[in-house]
Design a protein around this motif. Structure first.
Motif, PDB file in Angstrom:
ATOM      1  N   LEU A  36       0.835  -1.184   0.000  1.00  0.00           N
ATOM      2  CA  LEU A  36       0.000   0.000   0.000  1.00  0.00           C
ATOM      3  C   LEU A  36       0.876   1.243   0.000  1.00  0.00           C
ATOM      4  N   SER A  37       0.377   2.281  -0.651  1.00  0.00           N
ATOM      5  CA  SER A  37       1.069   3.563  -0.674  1.00  0.00           C
ATOM      6  C   SER A  37       0.156   4.641  -0.108  1.00  0.00           C
ATOM      7  N   CYS A  38       0.762   5.599   0.534  1.00  0.00           N
ATOM      8  CA  CYS A  38       0.045   6.765   1.035  1.00  0.00           C
ATOM      9  C   CYS A  38       0.786   8.007   0.548  1.00  0.00           C
ATOM     10  N   GLN A  39       0.203   8.636  -0.452  1.00  0.00           N
ATOM     11  CA  GLN A  39       0.797   9.859  -1.008  1.00  0.00           C
ATOM     12  C   GLN A  39       0.297  11.039  -0.189  1.00  0.00           C
ATOM     13  N   VAL A  40       1.238  11.795   0.345  1.00  0.00           N
ATOM     14  CA  VAL A  40       0.901  12.907   1.234  1.00  0.00           C
ATOM     15  C   VAL A  40       1.145  14.228   0.516  1.00  0.00           C
ATOM     16  N   SER A  41       0.233  15.166   0.693  1.00  0.00           N
ATOM     17  CA  SER A  41       0.428  16.520   0.180  1.00  0.00           C
ATOM     18  C   SER A  41      -0.083  17.509   1.215  1.00  0.00           C
ATOM     19  N   GLY A  42       0.498  18.697   1.187  1.00  0.00           N
ATOM     20  CA  GLY A  42       0.073  19.740   2.112  1.00  0.00           C
ATOM     21  C   GLY A  42       0.838  19.785   3.412  1.00  0.00           C
ATOM     22  N   ILE A  43       1.561  18.730   3.742  1.00  0.00           N
ATOM     23  CA  ILE A  43       2.432  18.691   4.901  1.00  0.00           C
ATOM     24  C   ILE A  43       3.707  17.943   4.510  1.00  0.00           C
ATOM     25  N   ILE A  44       4.728  18.108   5.332  1.00  0.00           N
ATOM     26  CA  ILE A  44       5.968  17.359   5.130  1.00  0.00           C
ATOM     27  C   ILE A  44       5.866  16.113   5.994  1.00  0.00           C
ATOM     28  N   SER A  45       5.598  14.987   5.365  1.00  0.00           N
ATOM     29  CA  SER A  45       5.301  13.765   6.121  1.00  0.00           C
ATOM     30  C   SER A  45       6.455  13.328   7.010  1.00  0.00           C
ATOM     31  N   SER A  46       7.674  13.690   6.637  1.00  0.00           N
ATOM     32  CA  SER A  46       8.826  13.283   7.447  1.00  0.00           C
ATOM     33  C   SER A  46       8.829  13.948   8.819  1.00  0.00           C
ATOM     34  N   MET A  47       8.057  15.010   8.971  1.00  0.00           N
ATOM     35  CA  MET A  47       7.971  15.701  10.256  1.00  0.00           C
ATOM     36  C   MET A  47       6.858  15.135  11.141  1.00  0.00           C
ATOM     37  N   TYR A  48       6.135  14.163  10.625  1.00  0.00           N
ATOM     38  CA  TYR A  48       4.994  13.584  11.316  1.00  0.00           C
ATOM     39  C   TYR A  48       5.247  12.117  11.654  1.00  0.00           C
ATOM     40  N   THR A  49       4.552  11.654  12.672  1.00  0.00           N
ATOM     41  CA  THR A  49       4.432  10.218  12.863  1.00  0.00           C
ATOM     42  C   THR A  49       3.371   9.734  11.886  1.00  0.00           C
ATOM     43  N   MET A  50       3.787   8.805  11.038  1.00  0.00           N
ATOM     44  CA  MET A  50       2.865   8.277  10.032  1.00  0.00           C
ATOM     45  C   MET A  50       2.451   6.869  10.450  1.00  0.00           C
ATOM     46  N   GLY A  51       1.191   6.584  10.291  1.00  0.00           N
ATOM     47  CA  GLY A  51       0.700   5.275  10.703  1.00  0.00           C
ATOM     48  C   GLY A  51      -0.262   4.675   9.703  1.00  0.00           C
ATOM     49  N   TRP A  52      -0.361   3.380   9.775  1.00  0.00           N
ATOM     50  CA  TRP A  52      -1.382   2.645   9.038  1.00  0.00           C
ATOM     51  C   TRP A  52      -2.330   2.019  10.057  1.00  0.00           C
ATOM     52  N   TYR A  53      -3.614   2.225   9.829  1.00  0.00           N
ATOM     53  CA  TYR A  53      -4.664   1.651  10.655  1.00  0.00           C
ATOM     54  C   TYR A  53      -5.550   0.798   9.751  1.00  0.00           C
ATOM     55  N   ARG A  54      -6.355  -0.041  10.382  1.00  0.00           N
ATOM     56  CA  ARG A  54      -7.317  -0.799   9.593  1.00  0.00           C
ATOM     57  C   ARG A  54      -8.624  -0.947  10.361  1.00  0.00           C
ATOM     58  N   GLN A  55      -9.676  -1.161   9.594  1.00  0.00           N
ATOM     59  CA  GLN A  55     -10.989  -1.338  10.208  1.00  0.00           C
ATOM     60  C   GLN A  55     -11.771  -2.376   9.420  1.00  0.00           C
ATOM     61  N   SER A  56     -12.233  -3.389  10.140  1.00  0.00           N
ATOM     62  CA  SER A  56     -13.075  -4.429   9.554  1.00  0.00           C
ATOM     63  C   SER A  56     -14.523  -4.154   9.941  1.00  0.00           C
ATOM     64  N   PRO A  57     -15.480  -4.668   9.184  1.00  0.00           N
ATOM     65  CA  PRO A  57     -16.901  -4.445   9.524  1.00  0.00           C
ATOM     66  C   PRO A  57     -17.209  -4.892  10.947  1.00  0.00           C
ATOM     67  N   GLY A  58     -17.849  -4.004  11.693  1.00  0.00           N
ATOM     68  CA  GLY A  58     -18.239  -4.328  13.054  1.00  0.00           C
ATOM     69  C   GLY A  58     -17.130  -4.207  14.089  1.00  0.00           C
ATOM     70  N   LYS A  59     -15.958  -3.797  13.651  1.00  0.00           N
ATOM     71  CA  LYS A  59     -14.827  -3.665  14.578  1.00  0.00           C
ATOM     72  C   LYS A  59     -14.352  -2.220  14.627  1.00  0.00           C
ATOM     73  N   GLN A  60     -13.646  -1.898  15.694  1.00  0.00           N
ATOM     74  CA  GLN A  60     -13.057  -0.572  15.818  1.00  0.00           C
ATOM     75  C   GLN A  60     -11.811  -0.471  14.956  1.00  0.00           C
ATOM     76  N   ARG A  61     -11.515   0.752  14.563  1.00  0.00           N
ATOM     77  CA  ARG A  61     -10.285   0.989  13.827  1.00  0.00           C
ATOM     78  C   ARG A  61      -9.106   0.687  14.758  1.00  0.00           C
ATOM     79  N   GLU A  62      -8.096   0.003  14.224  1.00  0.00           N
ATOM     80  CA  GLU A  62      -6.950  -0.388  15.054  1.00  0.00           C
ATOM     81  C   GLU A  62      -5.643  -0.037  14.358  1.00  0.00           C
ATOM     82  N   LEU A  63      -4.653   0.247  15.188  1.00  0.00           N
ATOM     83  CA  LEU A  63      -3.336   0.557  14.664  1.00  0.00           C
ATOM     84  C   LEU A  63      -2.679  -0.712  14.125  1.00  0.00           C
ATOM     85  N   VAL A  64      -2.122  -0.602  12.935  1.00  0.00           N
ATOM     86  CA  VAL A  64      -1.352  -1.700  12.352  1.00  0.00           C
ATOM     87  C   VAL A  64       0.131  -1.478  12.620  1.00  0.00           C
TER      88      VAL A  64
END
Length: 116
Positions: free
Chosen positions: A20-48
């Protein structure tokens, strides 16, 4: 305007791989903590997994050894390499950017379906 745009999702067989790719614009992503989360039907979003501005990574136990996060600061893009995929990895995967005092941003998500 800050935008996080995920891509690379799709249908894959169990045991397969996706990146998966996440193209970022409008901010400098290197200055941020970047994360991937996921959410399945009926479940809460969780950090991957996440990566700090300093390059330190963190991953949920259920993906350790299978998924890895990386970033290309020149392209302002963050990646999620997913190997040995299982049916339980089926979910919508979201990219996230956070920095204290600067905001918390989400992408629109990309669907990953693991099925034979």
């Amino acid at each position: 305007q800050v935008q996080l745009v995920e891509s690379g999702g799709g249908l894959v067989q169990p045991g397969g791989s996706l990146r998966l790719s996440c193209q970022v614009s409008g901010i400098i992503s290197s200055m941020y903590t970047m994360g991937w989360y996921r959410q399945s039907p009926g479940k809460q979003r969780e950090l991957v997994t996440s990566i700090t501005s300093g390059g330190r990574t963190n991953a949920a136990d259920f993906v350790k050894g299978r998924f890895s996060i990386s970033r290309d600061n020149v392209k302002n893009t963050v990646y999620l390499q997913m190997n040995s995929l299982k049916s339980e990895d089926t979910a919508v995967y979201y990219c996230n950017a956070v920095r204290a005092g600067s905001g918390w941003y989400w992408g629109q998500g990309t669907q990953v379906t693991v099925s034979s």
